[in-house]
Enzyme design. Structure first.
Site, short mmCIF file in Angstrom:
data_model
loop_
_atom_site.label_atom_id
_atom_site.label_comp_id
_atom_site.label_asym_id
_atom_site.label_seq_id
_atom_site.Cartn_x
_atom_site.Cartn_y
_atom_site.Cartn_z
N GLU A 1 0.82 -1.22 0.00
CA GLU A 1 0.00 0.00 0.00
C GLU A 1 0.86 1.27 0.00
O GLU A 1 0.49 2.29 0.59
CB GLU A 1 -0.97 -0.01 1.19
CG GLU A 1 -1.92 -1.21 1.16
CD GLU A 1 -2.79 -1.34 2.40
OE1 GLU A 1 -2.88 -0.37 3.18
OE2 GLU A 1 -3.38 -2.42 2.60
N GLU B 1 -5.79 -8.10 -0.21
CA GLU B 1 -6.58 -7.81 0.99
C GLU B 1 -7.91 -7.22 0.53
O GLU B 1 -7.93 -6.22 -0.19
CB GLU B 1 -5.89 -6.80 1.90
CG GLU B 1 -4.60 -7.27 2.57
CD GLU B 1 -4.00 -6.20 3.46
OE1 GLU B 1 -4.78 -5.40 4.05
OE2 GLU B 1 -2.77 -6.14 3.55
#
Length: 433
Positions: A269, A369
């Site tokens: 991320e 995710e």
């Protein structure tokens, strides 16, 4: 033994597929039979071709959806030609499925479709990559569950799903390292349990929430975020970070010693701004990534499949993920969470903005995710994951949900539609292609 050309048993609507159709010895595989309209309780027979005739392999019963899932033996290399038959039942005529072939290959002959980053990748890494490529070719999306390995009860999210299983298990190196510092350490047990899951057929997906090497704070400490310092041998941050990295590689070496490969997704991320490594200058980010790969390989670690994991570009504070794709990477995946905190966010959805742009650069893609954020009642339905995956040109190889945390219910067993969704994905594989 039934003859293979028995004309009165030709299939009409009884379908059969394999999940997956090609495996390495020891990997889980199942035959999935479907007979619409649903005929709950109807018995069926799985048959295997043997020297021109059909032997009974297993008996099963159709469930309320008209489906039966039968686990198959993959202990030895072989090709098994299979079919399913159903005798006349409650006024319904006898039917027979087309035949399918399960191909079980030796672990010594794993050849990934797409070459791995590490030219010296070991057999375990090659077999892991080959497994993912087979899922992709079959249009299958494995179901995954992240575990909190800093807790001695870390297996609970999997235990709650039994007897159903998952095909991907996630954990974090920062949490795993903590287990060795407790009053009653359980690092060895955690590694052994995770290795056992891998040897039983689960893919291990490993993240790393690295501590801030300048402040000493945790991964969310943005008080310092100069990723370029990690390339300067004279900086204190360089020394601290690479020392920490070396310690984490030793954790991965424990898996290599157990004959287990992992998918490693460091600095995930990074296109967002919530971790200290976030919003890095792209060329700097890629250089640090390359250095991580070089150090792992030079240390003798060759059990890693490298994954770039990015955040969905859901607002202006998230950069375009394709700008950060490392020069060499084996897989990429999106991390996307659906806000559930207000009534305006009531509709279940999965934002995949940025996924297609990265998929144009990386051959293997995943939902690394996914799930709800701030769900207080677990009402989020993971069926949206499958629906979204089917709309994408590059299908995800797996979809992994997080464990329950301070941000609400997230794990499969806690979501109201979670167990049913998993059951609908036969052998923990959702059909998306």
């Amino acid at each position: 033994m039934a003859r293979p050309d028995d004309p009165d048993r030709r299939a009409t609507t009884l379908s059969v597929r394999l999940a997956p159709p090609v495996v390495t010895t020891g990997e889980p595989a199942a035959l999935v039979a479907q007979l619409p309209p649903a005929q709950s309780g109807r018995p069926v027979e799985v048959q295997r071709l043997n020297q021109g005739g059909w032997d009974r392999l297993a008996d099963a019963t159709l469930d309320a959806t008209g489906r039966a899932v039968v686990a198959l033996d993959t202990a030895a290399p072989s090709d098994q030609v299979l079919r399913v038959t159903a005798e006349a039942w409650n006024g319904k005529a006898a039917v027979r499925s087309p035949q399918v072939t399960l191909r079980t290959r030796s672990s010594q002959s794993c050849t990934p479709k797409y070459k791995l980053v590490d030219p010296a990748a070991n057999d375990a890494a090659k077999c892991l990559a080959a497994r993912l490529d087979r899922w992709k070719a079959a249009g299958l999306m494995g179901v995954g569950q992240q575990l909190n390995v800093s807790s001695s009860d870390f297996l609970d999210p999997l235990t709650a799903l039994a007897p159903q299983r998952v095909n991907v298990v996630g954990f974090d190196l920062w949490e795993l390292a903590k287990t060795g510092s407790y009053e009653f350490p359980f690092l060895d047990r955690a590694v052994a349990d995770l290795s056992a899951l891998a040897l039983d057929g689960a893919v291990l997906s490993v993240s790393w929430h690295a501590d801030n090497p300048h402040t000493g704070g945790n991964y969310a400490d943005r008080g310092w975020h100069d990723l370029g310092a990690l390339l300067d041998p004279l900086s204190a941050e360089y020394i601290r970070f690479w020392s920490d990295y070396s310690e984490k590689l030793e954790l991965l070496r424990m898996f290599q010693d157990n004959g287990v490969a992992v998918v490693f997704r460091p600095f995930h991320e990074a296109n967002g701004g919530w971790f200290w490594w976030g919003h890095a200058e792209p060329s700097t980010y890629r250089k640090v990534w390359a250095e991580m790969q070089r150090r792992a390989q030079e240390s003798g670690l060759h059990n890693i499949v490298w994954a770039y994991s990015f955040a969905a570009k859901t607002w202006s504070g998230v950069a375009a993920p394709e700008s950060l794709v490392p020069a060499k990477v084996d897989l990429a995946g999106i991390d996307s969470y659906d806000p559930e905190a207000t009534s305006a966010d009531a509709k279940d959805r999965l934002d995949v903005t940025g996924y297609a742009a990265v998929a144009r650069k990386v051959r293997r893609m995943a939902f690394t995710e996914v799930g709800p954020e701030r769900s207080e009642d677990g009402a989020w339905n993971p069926a949206v994951i499958t629906r979204t995956a089917r709309t994408l040109a590059a299908k995800p190889i797996w979809a992994m949900l997080w464990f329950d945390d301070s941000q609400g219910d997230k794990q499969i067993s806690s979501l109201q539609g979670g167990p049913a969704w998993l059951k609908g994905c036969a052998n923990a594989f959702c059909q998306v292609g």
